[in-house]
Design an enzyme around this catalytic site. Structure first.
Site, short mmCIF file in Angstrom:
data_model
loop_
_atom_site.label_atom_id
_atom_site.label_comp_id
_atom_site.label_asym_id
_atom_site.label_seq_id
_atom_site.Cartn_x
_atom_site.Cartn_y
_atom_site.Cartn_z
N GLU A 140 78.71 114.84 -28.09
CA GLU A 140 78.69 113.47 -28.63
C GLU A 140 77.92 112.57 -27.67
O GLU A 140 78.04 112.69 -26.44
CB GLU A 140 80.12 112.95 -28.87
N HIS A 178 82.17 102.54 -31.95
CA HIS A 178 82.03 102.90 -33.36
C HIS A 178 83.25 102.47 -34.19
O HIS A 178 83.85 103.24 -34.93
CB HIS A 178 81.63 104.36 -33.60
FE1 FEO Z 1 83.85 110.59 -25.94
FE2 FEO Z 1 83.83 112.77 -28.71
O1 FEO Z 1 83.11 111.65 -27.35
#
Ligand code: FEO
Length: 405
Positions: A89, A33
């Protein structure tokens, strides 16, 4: 040990009796991202095969086959009793639905925010058990303790601690985007490891410094022999190093370092940047001169993390700063660096709004402005270059007072 693009298929790894790493090594990811992951990453999942079987987190979407293959090396996935979601997430939860298809009887363990997030993302009709700090779950020989760590990294986040093995499953905290054929901290180059941990902190966690400090205090009473993050290497030899580093990074502890970040159209702003950097270096501090474009945002904010002073430059284009500089300042504002001073500079043709716009955005990031902005029309003349020298020296002198090594 392997870094880079050689694709190595990994097997599950026993990290402690009855406890296994069953994650996925992503050798090829280069953009997470927007975060440039030049050394790839891993999505670490962990399996505990006791009288009851627990899976801690899953993996990023697309890698369920690898996850289930690794689980199958140790136990039939259909025998999983608990799926523990430390963090909602999707890089850690995306394949939970595939796991639950194989083990529909399993209970999903999460915080209340975690339950809400998983329901919204995946709409699975699963049995949830909501946990909070202090709650425990016995698997037989191993008991799991849950520690809620809201906003590290999302409101749902929690650590899972196994006191009998002195293992902390720390989710994103202490992670690194680093693909390797080995699993432990001492099996990779220490400088590369710490640089990737720093880059991860700067880009993912910098804005959560107060939460990090509070969590470190909360976790200081735990007896820890191994920290198992959700990305990168497992810490067991260098635990003191990474905890000390987090304590410093949580404060954005500054070292004697000036970072000059700029973009340029016809080299006038670049000339100002070079002059500021050269004079700062005369004060004996570390100086980084970084043009946007050749240097990506991931690197720039990592350099800002431990800098004492930053100077940001842009020419004025169509009454605004360059979009590249606006993008950098927007990213930096979200990351909320602490303990920095700064100033802005830039050239213009006939209006010159950029320096004020940049100063306003820098203030919005909590950077303390310590000098007047410097503008020059078309090309800096000797007087304007002298102002750049003066401010370079001032930033260098301020940075020289920083006491972090
Ligand atoms: Fe590795 Fe906040 O996800």
């Amino acid at each position: 040990m392997v870094f880079g693009e050689d694709l190595v298929v990994m097997r599950s790894v026993e990290i402690s009796p009855q406890i296994y790493w069953v994650g996925h090594v992503d050798w090829t990811v280069r953009n997470f991202h927007g975060y440039h992951t030049d050394r790839g990453s891993t999505y670490n999942a962990y399996l505990i095969v006791d009288e009851k079987v627990a899976l801690i987190d899953t993996v990023k979407g697309g890698y369920s086959e690898d996850l289930l293959d690794k689980i199958s090396e140790r136990v039939d996935p259909g025998k999983i009793d608990y799926v523990i979601s430390n963090h909602t997430e999707p890089d850690h939860s995306s394949e939970i639905a595939r796991v639950m298809e194989r083990a529909p009887q399993a209970e999903v363990i999460a915080t209340e925010k975690g339950r809400m997030g998983l329901e919204k993302y995946y709409r699975g009709n699963w049995n949830y058990r909501v946990v909070k700090t202090g709650d425990q779950l016995s698997l037989g020989n191993n008991t799991l303790q849950f520690i809620s760590t809201p906003m590290l990294h999302w409101p749902d986040s929690m650590f899972t601690y196994v006191p009998g093995r002195k293992i902390l499953f720390s989710m994103d905290a202490f992670g690194q985007h680093l693909a390797s054929s080995s699993r432990y901290d001492e099996e990779v180059d220490f400088d590369v490891l710490m640089m990737e941990a720093k880059t991860y902190y700067a880009n993912i966690i910098m804005h959560l410094g107060n939460t990090v400090a509070r969590t470190l205090k909360q976790a200081s009473g735990l007896d820890i022999a191994m920290i198992c993050p959700s990305h990168g290497q497992i810490w067991r030899k260098h635990i003191a190093d990474i905890v000390a580093a987090y304590q410093g990074w949580a404060q954005c502890q500054a070292k004697p370092k000036v970072v000059v970040i700029y973009d340029t159209m016809w080299r006038s702003t670049e000339l100002m940047a070079e002059t500021i950097a050269e004079e700062a270096a005369i004060e004996g501090v570390e100086v980084q001169l970084l043009r946007l474009g050749p240097n990506d945002l991931t690197l720039l904010v990592t350099e800002v993390l431990d800098a004492a002073a930053i100077a940001v430059g842009s020419p004025t284009l169509n009454n605004h700063m360059l979009p590249s500089v606006a993008g950098f300042l927007t990213y930096l504002k979200g990351l909320r660096p602490k303990n920095k001073v700064g100033m802005t500079f830039g050239s213009f043709g006939w209006s010159g709004e950029a320096v004020e716009q940049m100063a306003e955005m820098l203030q919005g990031t909590r950077v303390e402005l310590v000098a007047d902005n410097i503008s020059c029309q078309f090309r800096p003349d000797e007087a304007e270059l002298e102002r750049c020298r003066n401010i370079g020296r001032e930033l260098g002198q301020i940075a020289a007072q920083a006491d972090s090594p």
